[in-house]
Scaffold this active site. Structure first.
Site, short mmCIF file in Angstrom:
data_model
loop_
_atom_site.label_atom_id
_atom_site.label_comp_id
_atom_site.label_asym_id
_atom_site.label_seq_id
_atom_site.Cartn_x
_atom_site.Cartn_y
_atom_site.Cartn_z
N PHE A 11 4.08 5.34 -0.05
CA PHE A 11 4.37 5.37 -1.50
C PHE A 11 3.11 5.82 -2.22
O PHE A 11 2.09 5.14 -2.19
CB PHE A 11 4.82 4.02 -2.06
CG PHE A 11 5.16 4.14 -3.52
CD1 PHE A 11 6.41 4.60 -3.93
CD2 PHE A 11 4.20 3.87 -4.50
CE1 PHE A 11 6.70 4.76 -5.27
CE2 PHE A 11 4.51 4.04 -5.85
CZ PHE A 11 5.75 4.48 -6.24
N ASP A 21 -5.46 5.97 -0.38
CA ASP A 21 -4.81 5.57 -1.63
C ASP A 21 -4.95 4.05 -1.74
O ASP A 21 -4.19 3.30 -1.12
CB ASP A 21 -3.35 6.00 -1.62
CG ASP A 21 -2.62 5.60 -2.90
OD1 ASP A 21 -3.17 4.77 -3.66
OD2 ASP A 21 -1.51 6.10 -3.14
N LYS A 47 -4.08 1.12 -11.31
CA LYS A 47 -3.55 -0.21 -11.52
C LYS A 47 -4.59 -1.18 -12.09
O LYS A 47 -4.87 -1.12 -13.27
CB LYS A 47 -2.89 -0.73 -10.23
CG LYS A 47 -1.62 0.08 -9.89
CD LYS A 47 -0.68 -0.62 -8.94
CE LYS A 47 0.68 0.08 -8.97
NZ LYS A 47 1.01 0.80 -7.74
C1 PLP Z 1 1.60 2.19 -7.77
C2 PLP Z 1 1.10 3.12 -6.75
C3 PLP Z 1 0.92 4.49 -7.03
C4 PLP Z 1 1.38 5.14 -8.30
O1 PLP Z 1 0.79 4.62 -9.45
P1 PLP Z 1 1.46 4.85 -10.89
O2 PLP Z 1 0.45 4.33 -11.85
O3 PLP Z 1 2.74 4.08 -10.89
O4 PLP Z 1 1.71 6.32 -11.01
C5 PLP Z 1 0.37 5.28 -6.04
N1 PLP Z 1 0.00 4.76 -4.85
C6 PLP Z 1 0.16 3.45 -4.55
C7 PLP Z 1 -0.29 2.94 -3.22
C8 PLP Z 1 0.72 2.59 -5.48
O5 PLP Z 1 0.91 1.29 -5.18
#
Ligand code: PLP
Length: 399
Positions: A140, A225, A254
């Site tokens: 994700f 990520d 985040k």
């Molecule tokens: C939440 C998330 C994203 C995307 O972030 P947004 O601010 O919702 O665009 C990307 N990678 C990971 C691992 C995430 O948990």
């Protein structure tokens, strides 16, 4: 207005691209939130780890209010007095060389893909338009067309093509598969240290050491990520520390703003980031003084208030407590720091019913995929609060 009236309002006028629990929140403080009827809940989702510092952290509020009264947005046509400090403090904290600020996590992912492609043409010497980036099944990384194009989740991608080419998908946790997928045109490997949305999937010990070594040997850029795993969630500043490795590029978002404002960033070594020239990338709001000021305080309180150490201790305690719950429904409990998942047997019929039962008892959490409940409270949770959570979870799972 009561809860039903809020639900009706959202349902009538809003797009239905989410299926939230029917709890209408109006107030938050630390690990606690309150709904429209005044009922109090412990927040065990923490906005998917965006509020690691706890809801409405007083120091971040102070910063946000003060900065909002001074200057909020200049665009990058001009400089501002917060950006340089933000760069320096974030680099020092994460031992990075360069920062590129964006807003959402997905934008940070898009940014890193652009930077790595450019690096691969200019520095690695891959022929133009041939760069490949390897990603993992069940990843994700966000919701843009390019990102959902390399998702393996049918719900995320079907109906949204055609997609951006240049991605190759391998199984997560399989270093041999990475090595086998690399070609002379491979620019980078984009991966989550722990797959969050897939259900808190933790790879075997040694996986990332092998990945690091393979990427080095083939001159492939390793991109972690850490938008969800980073900034203390797993009991370390970055989850890569558990593996004893350093990524070439790291994505954070985040919790970078403590949940106040969308702030994300690409953290990079010098070589990759230096390929981007003026005009080649940007964002109107990226690096704005309000976001930078908020993020500076959000990372300061994370350190000063020892939230990362607390996540490690409370995470161990929470996990041990969950493992003691004797329930025929539970298939496995796993986690690292305060990123914890409880996987239920499929025969139980879905995790969502338990989320509702827990909400009744005053604990908010959310299923991820059908059968897994994630517990990821703000990192400021205390031992007696974990005890309380365990009591509620135990009661629901053994009822
Ligand atoms: C939440 C998330 C994203 C995307 O972030 P947004 O601010 O919702 O665009 C990307 N990678 C990971 C691992 C995430 O948990």
């Amino acid at each position: 207005m009561n809860t039903q009236e809020y639900l009706d309002l959202e349902n009538e006028y809003g797009a239905h691209n989410y299926k939230p629990l029917d709890v209408v929140l109006t107030k938050g403080k630390g690990i606690w939130v309150w709904d429209a009827d005044g009922k109090k809940y412990m927040d065990c989702l923490a906005a998917y780890s965006a509020v690691n510092q706890g809801h409405c952290h007083p120091e971040i509020i102070k910063t946000m209010m003060a900065q909002a009264q001074k200057l909020t947005l200049t665009s990058r046509a001009f400089r501002n007095d917060q950006l340089g400090h933000f760069y320096k403090e974030l680099c020092e904290l994460t031992r990075s060389h360069k920062v590129l600020p964006m807003n959402s996590g997905a934008e940070a992912v898009e940014t890193v893909i652009k930077a790595v492609r450019k690096w691969s043409y200019k520095i690695k010497g891959i022929p133009e338009d041939k760069a490949e980036i390897i990603v993992c099944a069940n990843n994700f990384h966000g919701r843009t067309i390019t990102i959902v194009g390399f998702s393996t989740d049918p719900t995320a991608r079907s109906g949204f093509g055609p997609f951006t080419p240049g991605f190759k998908i391998i199984p997560f946790g399989d270093a041999d598969a990475l090595e086998a997928a690399i070609t002379p045109n491979t620019a980078g490997f984009l991966v989550e240290p722990i797959q969050g949305e897939a259900g808190v999937i933790i790879p075997q010990a040694g996986y990332f050491k092998a990945v690091r070594e393979i990427c080095d040997r083939h001159n492939v850029v390793l991109i972690l990520d850490e938008i969800q795993t980073g900034l203390g969630r797993t009991g370390r500043l970055l989850a890569e520390e558990h593996e004893g490795i350093e990524a070439d590029l790291t994505l954070v978002g985040k919790a970078l703003s403590g949940g106040f404002y969308p702030v994300s960033a690409v953290l990079s070594n010098k070589e990759v980031m230096d390929v981007l020239q003026p005009g080649e990338h940007g964002s109107t709001f990226g690096g704005n003084p309000l976001g930078c000021a908020i993020a500076r305080t959000a990372i300061r309180v994370l350190k000063e208030e020892k939230m990362i150490e607390n996540a490690s201790e409370m995470g161990d305690y929470f996990l041990a407590g969950l493992k003691k719950i004797q329930s025929l429904h539970i298939k496995e409990v796993r986690g690292r720091g305060l990123m914890i998942a409880m996987e239920l047997f499929p025969e139980v019929g879905g995790a969502r019913q338990f989320c509702y039962k827990l909400a009744d008892k005053g604990l908010l959490c959310k299923e991820t995929h059908e059968h897994t409940i994630r517990f990821a409270p703000p990192l400021v949770i205390k031992e007696e609060e974990v005890d309380w959570a365990l009591e509620q979870i135990g009661a629901v799972m053994t009822a």
